[in-house]
Motif scaffolding. Structure first.
Motif, mmCIF file in Angstrom:
data_model
loop_
_atom_site.group_PDB
_atom_site.id
_atom_site.type_symbol
_atom_site.label_atom_id
_atom_site.label_comp_id
_atom_site.label_asym_id
_atom_site.label_seq_id
_atom_site.Cartn_x
_atom_site.Cartn_y
_atom_site.Cartn_z
ATOM 1 N N PHE A 91 -2.854 -66.776 15.072
ATOM 2 C CA PHE A 91 -3.190 -65.365 14.878
ATOM 3 C C PHE A 91 -2.489 -64.533 15.947
ATOM 4 O O PHE A 91 -2.707 -64.750 17.136
ATOM 5 N N HIS A 92 -1.657 -63.613 15.499
ATOM 6 C CA HIS A 92 -0.894 -62.767 16.415
ATOM 7 C C HIS A 92 -1.591 -61.431 16.632
ATOM 8 O O HIS A 92 -2.271 -60.910 15.750
ATOM 9 N N ALA A 93 -1.374 -60.878 17.819
ATOM 10 C CA ALA A 93 -1.781 -59.500 18.065
ATOM 11 C C ALA A 93 -0.866 -58.576 17.251
ATOM 12 O O ALA A 93 0.327 -58.868 17.078
ATOM 13 N N ILE A 94 -1.431 -57.494 16.741
ATOM 14 C CA ILE A 94 -0.663 -56.514 15.977
ATOM 15 C C ILE A 94 -1.072 -55.137 16.475
ATOM 16 O O ILE A 94 -2.272 -54.812 16.516
ATOM 17 N N ASP A 95 -0.108 -54.304 16.860
ATOM 18 C CA ASP A 95 -0.462 -52.991 17.391
ATOM 19 C C ASP A 95 -0.690 -51.990 16.264
ATOM 20 O O ASP A 95 -0.593 -52.316 15.077
#
Length: 333
Positions: free
Chosen positions: A243-247
């Motif tokens: 799970f990636h951070a997304i801005d």
């Protein structure tokens, strides 16, 4: 002499192993608690090496009365009893690690004082702390699923919530997952959770397909990965974060921290209109309560969530269901 040297080396090695296997969040909790102990000793002009019964009981009373550096809700300067209990444990552990004696009787007396003072706070109608996180529910998941759109962030959010719920994940567990830790099988997913706090929580739970496609963690995971691959074809390594951070502009970043997972769950629940604001722990407790409602036994629930079979927290989650489903007074009148 040679044997004595080897035994001494073995002792040093055992200490290094013990230090290495302490989870980072536990180590951080102990460090914070030790700093509270140091502030107490400075305020009372006590040596930090003093682990006597009197010092520990005084520490408990001080924490509940004035221990916080900044006021909490309602301007209260005292810690919540749960926080005071954590800091007491940290102080005892810290003293012993530094070679200072703390007897079992002294630690037990301080714990007894904490319990007694907590009862006094409750009788005075003074409740501190946030209380238990609300347990996630199937209806809550349905509300969240309906609010998650088909954007990259929406796909990530839905997969994060559904998968965390079905493995009863602590926030640190989805944060620690790599893409290669999640494999698709004909009947669903296998999830290798290697960042658990205990030997039980290091596990390999199976996550089957759900009857309702809108709530299916397997489909949500596949759709999230497909959307990520379309947006960032370079992120296709098994060693990439699951799970990636997304801005806010939809730009993909690195791994989500446990705090980011907790914040994401809270944000998703509020945005979706779930009646009670969820935290990261809502997904963990929710699996236990919803599984119990569905008639699953404690062994199966413990295996899925990485609890010990007689885990007090797990039994507490289950009790919220059992109090109604297996109530001693039901049907008597």
């Amino acid at each position: 002499m040679e044997m004595a040297g080897r035994l001494a080396d073995a002792e040093d090695f055992a200490d290094a192993v013990a230090e290495a296997i302490v989870p980072e969040n536990t180590d951080d909790t102990y460090s914070k608690g030790w700093r509270v102990w140091e502030r107490f000793c400075a305020a009372q002009d006590f040596p930090v090496t003093e682990g006597s019964r009197g010092a520990l009981v005084a520490f408990v009373a001080w924490m509940l009365r004035e221990g916080r550096q900044t006021p909490g809700p309602g301007g209260v300067l005292g810690y919540a009893p749960s926080s005071a209990g954590s800091h007491l444990t940290a102080a005892v552990v810290g003293l012993r690690e530094r070679g200072h004696e703390v007897s079992k009787d002294a630690a037990a007396e301080a714990r007894k004082a904490l319990d007694g003072l907590t009862v006094k706070l409750l009788k005075a109608k003074e409740r501190r702390g946030r209380g238990k996180a609300p347990a996630g529910t199937i209806e809550g998941l349905r509300t969240i699923a309906a609010a998650c759109d088909d954007t990259l962030t929406g796909r990530r959010d839905l997969a994060l919530v559904l998968l965390s719920f079905h493995v009863a994940g602590r926030a640190s567990e989805p944060a620690g997952l790599l893409a290669g830790d999640i494999t698709v099988h004909p009947q669903g997913l296998r999830v290798d959770i290697l960042t658990g706090k205990t030997k039980q929580s290091v596990r390999n739970p199976a996550v089957p397909y759900a009857k309702d496609p809108a709530l299916c963690p397997v489909l949500a995971w596949q759709q999230w990965r497909a959307a990520l691959h379309a947006a960032r074809p370079d992120l296709n390594s098994p060693s990439d974060p699951a799970f990636h951070a997304i801005d806010r502009w939809g730009r993909v970043g690195g791994v989500m921290s446990p705090d980011a997972v907790t914040a994401a769950v809270a944000r998703i629940s509020v945005r979706s209109g779930v009646p009670l604001r969820w935290t990261g722990h809502s997904l963990r407790s929710g699996l236990a309560t919803e599984s119990r409602k569905a008639g699953r036994d404690a062994v199966a629930i413990a295996r899925q969530g990485g609890w010990a079979p007689n885990s007090r927290p797990m039994l507490g989650y289950m009790r919220t269901v059992d109090d109604w489903e297996d109530n001693a007074s039901a049907g008597l009148a």
